[in-house]
Design a protein around this motif. Sequence first.
Motif, short mmCIF file in Angstrom:
data_model
loop_
_atom_site.label_atom_id
_atom_site.label_comp_id
_atom_site.label_asym_id
_atom_site.label_seq_id
_atom_site.Cartn_x
_atom_site.Cartn_y
_atom_site.Cartn_z
N LEU A 15 -17.53 -11.52 -10.61
CA LEU A 15 -16.53 -12.53 -10.91
C LEU A 15 -16.72 -13.80 -10.08
CD1 LEU A 15 -13.26 -10.39 -11.27
CD2 LEU A 15 -14.92 -11.07 -13.02
N THR A 16 -17.38 -13.68 -8.94
CA THR A 16 -17.58 -14.84 -8.08
C THR A 16 -18.72 -15.72 -8.58
OG1 THR A 16 -16.77 -13.61 -6.17
CG2 THR A 16 -18.04 -15.61 -5.72
N THR A 17 -19.86 -15.10 -8.94
CA THR A 17 -21.03 -15.87 -9.36
C THR A 17 -21.11 -16.03 -10.88
OG1 THR A 17 -22.45 -13.91 -9.53
CG2 THR A 17 -22.30 -14.99 -7.37
N GLY A 18 -20.37 -15.18 -11.61
CA GLY A 18 -20.42 -15.22 -13.07
C GLY A 18 -21.63 -14.53 -13.66
N LEU A 19 -22.39 -13.78 -12.84
CA LEU A 19 -23.61 -13.15 -13.31
C LEU A 19 -23.34 -11.72 -13.79
CD1 LEU A 19 -26.78 -13.58 -13.37
CD2 LEU A 19 -26.82 -12.26 -11.27
N ASN A 20 -23.99 -11.34 -14.89
CA ASN A 20 -23.98 -9.97 -15.38
C ASN A 20 -25.32 -9.32 -15.02
OD1 ASN A 20 -21.42 -9.72 -17.09
ND2 ASN A 20 -22.36 -11.59 -17.88
N SER A 21 -25.26 -8.03 -14.69
CA SER A 21 -26.48 -7.32 -14.32
C SER A 21 -27.47 -7.31 -15.49
CB SER A 21 -26.16 -5.89 -13.89
OG SER A 21 -25.49 -5.19 -14.92
N THR A 22 -28.73 -7.59 -15.17
CA THR A 22 -29.80 -7.64 -16.18
C THR A 22 -31.08 -7.10 -15.57
OG1 THR A 22 -28.82 -9.64 -17.14
CG2 THR A 22 -31.08 -9.11 -17.76
N LYS A 23 -31.78 -6.25 -16.32
CA LYS A 23 -33.08 -5.75 -15.90
C LYS A 23 -34.09 -5.98 -17.02
CE LYS A 23 -31.36 -2.23 -12.70
NZ LYS A 23 -31.92 -2.85 -11.49
N ARG A 24 -35.26 -6.48 -16.64
CA ARG A 24 -36.30 -6.77 -17.63
C ARG A 24 -37.65 -6.43 -17.01
NH1 ARG A 24 -36.04 -12.48 -18.54
NH2 ARG A 24 -34.15 -12.02 -19.74
N ALA A 25 -38.46 -5.66 -17.74
CA ALA A 25 -39.76 -5.26 -17.22
C ALA A 25 -40.76 -5.14 -18.36
CB ALA A 25 -39.67 -3.94 -16.46
#
Length: 340
Positions: free
Chosen positions: A38-48
């Motif tokens: 909620l502070t940074t507005g980022l959602n977890s994401t993984k890409r490989a």
Amino acid sequence: NDGFNGQFASSLPLIKNELAIRLSGVYDENNGSDVENLTTGLNSTKRASSGRLSVAWEPTDTFSALLTTQYLDRSKADDPKILVGSDSLGTRPTLKTNDRTALAQTDDFDTLVYKLASLELNWDVAGHQLTSISGKQDSTKPGRLENDRAFYQPDLNGPLVVGNLNTFQETNTAVDSFSQEFRFASVDNDTWDYMVGAFYNKQDTTTSFESWSAATIPVIGGTVNLLAGGSVPVNREDFAIFTFNTVRLTDNLAMDLGLRYQKVNRFNLTDVDLLEIGQVAVNPAFADLVVDGIAGNFPISAISDEDSKTSSTATTGSFTVRYDLDDDISLYLSLIHISE
């Protein structure tokens, strides 16, 4: 948890019964632990993504070669850490596990780029097989860890605390490794089969790091935000020679004997330097004294120059006697000795 995974593989004969290649790859993307900060507005994401190429070559009945290369790129791995519990500051609601919520002022990440190449050569000559195995590995692994996951920075000293303190640490680990092994072995002897070999490995690992911390000043009170960091080399070099022998005393009784000698050289240093002093939230009359006192504690050497280089040797031996009662049941006695 939304995501996509795609894979492919193909084997292609280039020259019939002599030369062939196999190509394979994978791509994967998902939202990891499904956490929103909620502070940074980022959602977890993984890409490989990863790809592998293998080339097999057998130009004659007595020679074969196998080359394998692989590349892995985990270039996106944002991983904000979930938080649960009540807010001691009294300004935010209680969080539960299924809220999948993070509050830290920065987000963790853990990326990786990895490269591998190996070459195996086999040559049959005069009733023996000569084998060479070479390997090369390289990787880089940057990462960040946020220590204040609750973004909890109370006003410790009234007006002396200004703004947000940095509380994260970042690392970057680079690994460079090379190995080489040679083996010389008999093939299908009636009584005595033997193998002798030699092995070499050199691996250099360097971890650079920068870590922010908030130091509370005793007696006079106040807080200082400081950044410390350095580079930690951990290098290793291995040399080994070895042998393995099988002697068939009768059709049912056999004896195995193995022996290995290894020497390892190691190098390791851990030095920490003061890189930056951020906010100095102390009484202005003592600010210079506090800064000089903190700077006077650096650099920190956790390992002395005399202890940075070490060496060790080890000898391993094994002896086994095996008796076959029939095709399904065997009795054996095995002894192993290690001296280091």
